[in-house]
Every structure is written in C-alpha cells, then in structure tokens.
Scaffold this motif. Structure first.
Motif, PDB file in Angstrom:
ATOM      1  N   PHE A  48       0.965  -0.997   0.228  1.00 38.57           N
ATOM      2  CA  PHE A  48       0.078  -0.012  -0.390  1.00 38.57           C
ATOM      3  C   PHE A  48       0.895   1.242   0.057  1.00 38.57           C
ATOM      4  N   PRO A  49       1.941   1.656   0.802  1.00 42.81           N
ATOM      5  CA  PRO A  49       2.505   2.543   0.352  1.00 42.81           C
ATOM      6  C   PRO A  49       3.179   3.127  -0.288  1.00 42.81           C
ATOM      7  N   ARG A  50       3.324   1.943  -1.202  1.00 44.49           N
ATOM      8  CA  ARG A  50       3.833   2.403  -2.517  1.00 44.49           C
ATOM      9  C   ARG A  50       3.173   2.122  -3.796  1.00 44.49           C
ATOM     10  N   LEU A  51       1.593   1.945  -3.787  1.00 48.96           N
ATOM     11  CA  LEU A  51       0.739   2.018  -4.821  1.00 48.96           C
ATOM     12  C   LEU A  51       0.475   2.995  -5.860  1.00 48.96           C
ATOM     13  N   GLU A  52       0.869   4.366  -5.628  1.00 44.42           N
ATOM     14  CA  GLU A  52       0.213   5.809  -6.282  1.00 44.42           C
ATOM     15  C   GLU A  52       2.108   5.306  -7.003  1.00 44.42           C
ATOM     16  N   GLU A  53       2.771   5.490  -6.042  1.00 45.87           N
ATOM     17  CA  GLU A  53       3.808   4.908  -7.418  1.00 45.87           C
ATOM     18  C   GLU A  53       3.968   3.558  -8.380  1.00 45.87           C
ATOM     19  N   ALA A  54       3.201   3.349  -8.047  1.00 46.19           N
ATOM     20  CA  ALA A  54       3.033   2.320  -8.754  1.00 46.19           C
ATOM     21  C   ALA A  54       2.066   2.346  -9.767  1.00 46.19           C
ATOM     22  N   ILE A  55       0.734   2.726  -9.740  1.00 48.72           N
ATOM     23  CA  ILE A  55       0.825   3.485 -10.491  1.00 48.72           C
ATOM     24  C   ILE A  55       0.633   4.168 -11.672  1.00 48.72           C
ATOM     25  N   ALA A  56       1.798   5.670 -11.029  1.00 54.19           N
ATOM     26  CA  ALA A  56       2.002   5.852 -11.561  1.00 54.19           C
ATOM     27  C   ALA A  56       3.267   5.069 -12.582  1.00 54.19           C
ATOM     28  N   TYR A  57       3.531   4.169 -12.097  1.00 49.87           N
ATOM     29  CA  TYR A  57       4.726   3.412 -13.252  1.00 49.87           C
ATOM     30  C   TYR A  57       3.957   2.560 -14.645  1.00 49.87           C
ATOM     31  N   CYS A  58       2.905   2.453 -14.544  1.00 48.05           N
ATOM     32  CA  CYS A  58       1.629   1.766 -14.696  1.00 48.05           C
ATOM     33  C   CYS A  58       1.460   2.687 -16.065  1.00 48.05           C
ATOM     34  N   ASP A  59       1.184   3.606 -15.753  1.00 47.53           N
ATOM     35  CA  ASP A  59       0.391   4.861 -16.382  1.00 47.53           C
ATOM     36  C   ASP A  59       0.968   5.239 -17.541  1.00 47.53           C
ATOM     37  N   LYS A  60       2.769   4.672 -17.786  1.00 47.72           N
ATOM     38  CA  LYS A  60       3.597   4.675 -18.530  1.00 47.72           C
ATOM     39  C   LYS A  60       3.561   4.020 -19.749  1.00 47.72           C
ATOM     40  N   PHE A  61       2.682   3.296 -19.851  1.00 47.44           N
ATOM     41  CA  PHE A  61       2.339   2.452 -20.674  1.00 47.44           C
ATOM     42  C   PHE A  61       1.009   2.336 -21.407  1.00 47.44           C
TER      43      PHE A  61
END
Length: 111
Positions: A48-61
């Motif tokens: 959960f603490p890295r959720l926003e980072e994970a979403i941002a990473y996926c949004d690059k594709f």
C-alpha cells in the motif's frame, strides 16, 4: 519465462507477486477468501505505501500493449484493491453482513 514477474523497481514485492498476480477478478476474490488475515495484512502493509508509485509506473505504458512485467504489476494493484476492503473495513477476508457473498463473473474486464 523470466524468474521475475515485476519490474526491477518493484523487486521487493516478488514474493507477493507469486501469490497475488492473478489474471482475473474471480481468481483474486478466491485468493482473498482463502487467505488468512495475517497474509492479507502483510501484503497490504507492504504494498500500500507504494501504490501511487506503482500506478504512476503503469501509466507510462499504453493499456492495450503492456509489457508482461507491467501487466503483473497492474494485477498486483488489482489484488491490493481486493485485499484493502478486507483489511480496512471488514477486518476479515469475508464481507460482513452480506449473506453468502460470491463473485461470479461471466466475462472478465481487460486487462
């Protein structure tokens, strides 16, 4: 197939990926129902603490052309969404006050 499922930036979650990178919502629901609260809480507390980072990473594709490791990261995000309800609201894997709740999909959303 590679030994790793996730992008290297999220390598610390590989052990969760092997359990929670599931292709369908029905599989994620079934995993939640068959997991202990300790398992759910450990996954939630770690990711959960890295959720926003994970979403941002996926949004690059582009969504319709995700590399396999990014698709797995997205599946991990989807699983976290499923687990969050159990951890934050119900405090148990099964929904409360919902009779015999089941999740039966006749067609899965993509991805």
């Amino acid at each position: 197939m590679s030994d790793t499922l996730l992008p290297s930036a999220f390598a610390e979650f590989e052990h969760f990926a092997r359990v929670w990178c599931l292709a369908t919502e029905s599989e994620r629901w079934e995993r939640r129902m068959n997991s202990s609260m300790q398992e759910l809480t450990e996954f939630y507390a770690a990711f959960f603490p890295r959720l926003e980072e994970a979403i941002a990473y996926c949004d690059k594709f582009p969504l319709d052309d995700l590399p396999e490791e990014v698709l797995h990261l997205l599946q991990l995000i989807y699983s976290l969404s499923m687990v969050a309800m159990a951890v934050e609201i119900f405090l148990q894997p099964r929904p409360v006050d919902s009779a015999d709740a089941e999740l039966t999909r006749t067609e899965e959303p993509w991805p």
